[in-house]
Design a protein around this motif. Structure first.
Motif, PDB file in Angstrom:
ATOM      1  N   ALA A  90       1.053   4.555   5.308  1.00 17.32           N
ATOM      2  CA  ALA A  90       1.298   3.436   4.409  1.00 17.32           C
ATOM      3  C   ALA A  90      -0.011   2.984   3.782  1.00 17.32           C
ATOM      4  CB  ALA A  90       1.931   2.286   5.186  1.00 17.32           C
ATOM      5  N   PRO A  91       0.017   2.606   2.505  1.00 15.85           N
ATOM      6  CA  PRO A  91      -1.218   2.154   1.851  1.00 15.85           C
ATOM      7  C   PRO A  91      -1.763   0.905   2.514  1.00 15.85           C
ATOM      8  CG  PRO A  91       0.717   1.645   0.516  1.00 15.85           C
ATOM      9  CD  PRO A  91       1.188   2.518   1.635  1.00 15.85           C
ATOM     10  N   SER A  92      -3.092   0.797   2.584  1.00 16.41           N
ATOM     11  CA  SER A  92      -3.709  -0.369   3.211  1.00 16.41           C
ATOM     12  C   SER A  92      -3.643  -1.544   2.258  1.00 16.41           C
ATOM     13  CB  SER A  92      -5.171  -0.047   3.554  1.00 16.41           C
ATOM     14  OG  SER A  92      -5.879   0.292   2.383  1.00 16.41           O
ATOM     15  N   SER A  93      -3.736  -2.747   2.836  1.00 16.04           N
ATOM     16  CA  SER A  93      -3.688  -3.961   2.027  1.00 16.04           C
ATOM     17  C   SER A  93      -4.941  -4.057   1.161  1.00 16.04           C
ATOM     18  CB  SER A  93      -3.591  -5.177   2.955  1.00 16.04           C
ATOM     19  OG  SER A  93      -3.743  -6.369   2.213  1.00 16.04           O
ATOM     20  N   SER A  94      -4.787  -4.713   0.012  1.00 15.16           N
ATOM     21  CA  SER A  94      -5.934  -4.892  -0.882  1.00 15.16           C
ATOM     22  C   SER A  94      -6.806  -6.057  -0.451  1.00 15.16           C
ATOM     23  CB  SER A  94      -5.444  -5.119  -2.319  1.00 15.16           C
ATOM     24  OG  SER A  94      -4.657  -6.300  -2.394  1.00 15.16           O
ATOM     25  N   LEU A  95      -6.400  -6.736   0.648  1.00 16.97           N
ATOM     26  CA  LEU A  95      -7.153  -7.901   1.100  1.00 16.97           C
ATOM     27  C   LEU A  95      -7.448  -7.782   2.590  1.00 16.97           C
ATOM     28  CD1 LEU A  95      -8.208 -10.673   0.108  1.00 16.97           C
ATOM     29  CD2 LEU A  95      -6.053 -11.657   0.896  1.00 16.97           C
ATOM     30  N   TRP A  96      -8.713  -7.987   2.961  1.00 19.52           N
ATOM     31  CA  TRP A  96      -9.143  -7.938   4.363  1.00 19.52           C
ATOM     32  C   TRP A  96      -9.940  -9.198   4.653  1.00 19.52           C
ATOM     33  CZ3 TRP A  96     -14.056  -8.398   6.245  1.00 19.52           C
ATOM     34  CH2 TRP A  96     -14.260  -8.108   7.611  1.00 19.52           C
ATOM     35  N   PHE A 116     -13.975 -12.547   3.523  1.00 18.69           N
ATOM     36  CA  PHE A 116     -12.871 -11.687   3.079  1.00 18.69           C
ATOM     37  C   PHE A 116     -13.347 -10.737   1.992  1.00 18.69           C
ATOM     38  CE2 PHE A 116     -12.505 -15.113  -0.021  1.00 18.69           C
ATOM     39  CZ  PHE A 116     -12.137 -14.450  -1.202  1.00 18.69           C
ATOM     40  N   LYS A 117     -12.626  -9.603   1.904  1.00 21.88           N
ATOM     41  CA  LYS A 117     -12.902  -8.596   0.881  1.00 21.88           C
ATOM     42  C   LYS A 117     -11.620  -8.341   0.104  1.00 21.88           C
ATOM     43  CE  LYS A 117     -16.283  -6.165   3.770  1.00 21.88           C
ATOM     44  NZ  LYS A 117     -16.635  -4.876   4.435  1.00 21.88           N
ATOM     45  N   THR A 118     -11.754  -8.252  -1.197  1.00 20.03           N
ATOM     46  CA  THR A 118     -10.597  -7.950  -2.039  1.00 20.03           C
ATOM     47  C   THR A 118     -10.875  -6.700  -2.863  1.00 20.03           C
ATOM     48  OG1 THR A 118      -9.161  -8.752  -3.813  1.00 20.03           O
ATOM     49  CG2 THR A 118     -11.426  -9.574  -3.807  1.00 20.03           C
ATOM     50  N   LYS A 119      -9.864  -5.807  -2.954  1.00 18.84           N
ATOM     51  CA  LYS A 119     -10.003  -4.573  -3.714  1.00 18.84           C
ATOM     52  C   LYS A 119      -9.547  -4.734  -5.157  1.00 18.84           C
ATOM     53  CE  LYS A 119      -9.320  -1.622   0.341  1.00 18.84           C
ATOM     54  NZ  LYS A 119      -8.490  -0.549   0.951  1.00 18.84           N
ATOM     55  N   GLY A 208       0.219  -9.747 -10.347  1.00 19.07           N
ATOM     56  CA  GLY A 208       1.199 -10.736  -9.911  1.00 19.07           C
ATOM     57  C   GLY A 208       1.669 -10.551  -8.483  1.00 19.07           C
ATOM     58  N   GLN A 209       1.107  -9.579  -7.762  1.00 20.25           N
ATOM     59  CA  GLN A 209       1.501  -9.305  -6.385  1.00 20.25           C
ATOM     60  C   GLN A 209       0.817 -10.282  -5.439  1.00 20.25           C
ATOM     61  OE1 GLN A 209       3.685  -6.898  -5.444  1.00 20.25           O
ATOM     62  NE2 GLN A 209       3.556  -7.570  -3.304  1.00 20.25           N
ATOM     63  N   ARG A 210       1.611 -10.899  -4.554  1.00 17.18           N
ATOM     64  CA  ARG A 210       1.025 -11.820  -3.580  1.00 17.18           C
ATOM     65  C   ARG A 210       0.350 -11.045  -2.457  1.00 17.18           C
ATOM     66  NH1 ARG A 210       1.440 -16.939  -3.977  1.00 17.18           N
ATOM     67  NH2 ARG A 210       0.785 -17.156  -1.805  1.00 17.18           N
ATOM     68  N   VAL A 211      -0.823 -11.542  -2.010  1.00 14.46           N
ATOM     69  CA  VAL A 211      -1.562 -10.930  -0.908  1.00 14.46           C
ATOM     70  C   VAL A 211      -1.945 -12.038   0.062  1.00 14.46           C
ATOM     71  CG1 VAL A 211      -2.438  -8.973  -2.223  1.00 14.46           C
ATOM     72  CG2 VAL A 211      -3.706 -11.116  -2.242  1.00 14.46           C
ATOM     73  N   SER A 212      -1.986 -11.710   1.353  1.00 15.32           N
ATOM     74  CA  SER A 212      -2.374 -12.720   2.337  1.00 15.32           C
ATOM     75  C   SER A 212      -2.831 -12.055   3.615  1.00 15.32           C
ATOM     76  CB  SER A 212      -1.192 -13.670   2.631  1.00 15.32           C
ATOM     77  OG  SER A 212      -0.126 -12.983   3.225  1.00 15.32           O
ATOM     78  N   VAL A 213      -3.704 -12.747   4.353  1.00 12.27           N
ATOM     79  CA  VAL A 213      -4.177 -12.262   5.641  1.00 12.27           C
ATOM     80  C   VAL A 213      -4.655 -13.472   6.421  1.00 12.27           C
ATOM     81  CG1 VAL A 213      -6.543 -11.869   4.818  1.00 12.27           C
ATOM     82  CG2 VAL A 213      -5.673 -10.549   6.750  1.00 12.27           C
ATOM     83  N   GLY A 214      -4.578 -13.411   7.746  1.00 10.65           N
ATOM     84  CA  GLY A 214      -5.014 -14.530   8.578  1.00 10.65           C
ATOM     85  C   GLY A 214      -5.365 -14.051   9.976  1.00 10.65           C
ATOM     86  N   GLY A 215      -5.943 -14.958  10.769  1.00  8.85           N
ATOM     87  CA  GLY A 215      -6.306 -14.570  12.127  1.00  8.85           C
ATOM     88  C   GLY A 215      -6.991 -15.710  12.864  1.00  8.85           C
ATOM     89  N   ASP A 216      -7.680 -15.361  13.944  1.00 11.25           N
ATOM     90  CA  ASP A 216      -8.343 -16.364  14.769  1.00 11.25           C
ATOM     91  C   ASP A 216      -9.811 -16.008  14.955  1.00 11.25           C
ATOM     92  OD1 ASP A 216      -8.430 -14.349  16.731  1.00 11.25           O
ATOM     93  OD2 ASP A 216      -6.494 -14.978  17.549  1.00 11.25           O
ATOM     94  N   PHE A 217     -10.471 -16.757  15.828  1.00 10.63           N
ATOM     95  CA  PHE A 217     -11.910 -16.564  16.087  1.00 10.63           C
ATOM     96  C   PHE A 217     -12.153 -16.055  17.508  1.00 10.63           C
ATOM     97  CE2 PHE A 217     -11.770 -19.178  12.414  1.00 10.63           C
ATOM     98  CZ  PHE A 217     -12.963 -19.026  11.737  1.00 10.63           C
ATOM     99  N   ALA A 218     -11.111 -15.510  18.147  1.00 16.00           N
ATOM    100  CA  ALA A 218     -11.248 -15.047  19.534  1.00 16.00           C
ATOM    101  C   ALA A 218     -12.225 -13.878  19.592  1.00 16.00           C
ATOM    102  CB  ALA A 218      -9.885 -14.628  20.084  1.00 16.00           C
TER     103      ALA A 218
END
Length: 218
Positions: A90-96, A116-119, A208-218
């Motif tokens: 599967a293609p990787s997300s454009s947002l990390w 964050f990095k955006t492609k 127009g494609q929505r992108v999102s990513v999230g996480g913690d600081f563990a």
């Protein structure tokens, strides 16, 4: 010897064999009229019949086995090979994105970084940093690597968190590449546990494609 050579030799042997029916019948008839040379009548005829029956059975058996071997060789086909189909990943997300506590933090003060990095270029972006209230946590400032004039910024306390929020203004864009948003705060003396802190990055690319990513600081 190859499989094709074996098939050819078996086929040639089978085609070349022609049983001599007349000769076989003559041997059978001669055996029936033989007389025993000894005083024990019937023994030699019996032996003759056994010999004839054995010869006949051997010939029939040889033909049967030869025919079976030829047939098997001619009918045997290699099992069809199973073709493996490669499945494309599967293609990787454009947002990390990643959350980390800045190494310059100390026993009284800290800085939490959201990187964050955006492609692809983004036409909408919201970055949120949530710092858990672990004791005497209060904001001392914030910054971002992108122009301040491109964002509206806010710092609030909500649900046990100190919440930093950056929203891209209408008509502005975020270029392709790596960007950093940081929140600074005091905290109770000692090493602060950041495992409950959270971050979220969401937006929309040029298509127009929505992108999102999230996480913690563990």
């Amino acid at each position: 010897m190859t499989e094709d050579d074996l098939r050819q030799r078996l086929r040639s042997a089978a085609d070349a064999h022609r049983p001599d029916r007349a000769r076989m019948l003559a041997r059978v008839e001669r055996g029936m009229h033989e007389r025993p040379a000894s005083d024990e009548p019937g023994r030699r005829p019996a032996v003759g019949w056994v010999r004839i029956a054995g010869i006949t059975a051997g010939v029939v058996g040889a033909l049967a086995v030869g025919g079976f071997a030829v047939g098997s060789a001619l009918r045997s086909d290699p099992a069809p090979r199973q073709q493996q189909v490669a499945v494309s990943p599967a293609p990787s997300s454009s947002l990390w994105a990643d959350g980390s506590v800045d190494p310059g933090s100390n026993a009284y003060w800290a800085q939490s970084n959201v990187t964050f990095k955006t492609k692809s270029e983004l036409t909408a972006l919201t970055v949120e940093l949530r710092v858990a209230q672990t004791g005497k946590v209060n904001s001392t400032g914030h910054w971002r690597s992108l122009p301040a004039s491109d964002f509206t910024e806010s710092v609030t306390e909500r649900g046990g968190f100190l919440v930093y929020r950056w929203v891209l203004r209408a008509g502005r864009t975020v270029p392709v590449g790596e960007h950093v948003f940081a929140g600074q705060y005091n905290h109770a003396e000692g090493g602060r546990d950041a495992s409950a802190d959270r971050y979220a990055v969401s937006g929309r690319d040029g298509g127009g494609q929505r992108v999102s990513v999230g996480g913690d600081f563990a």
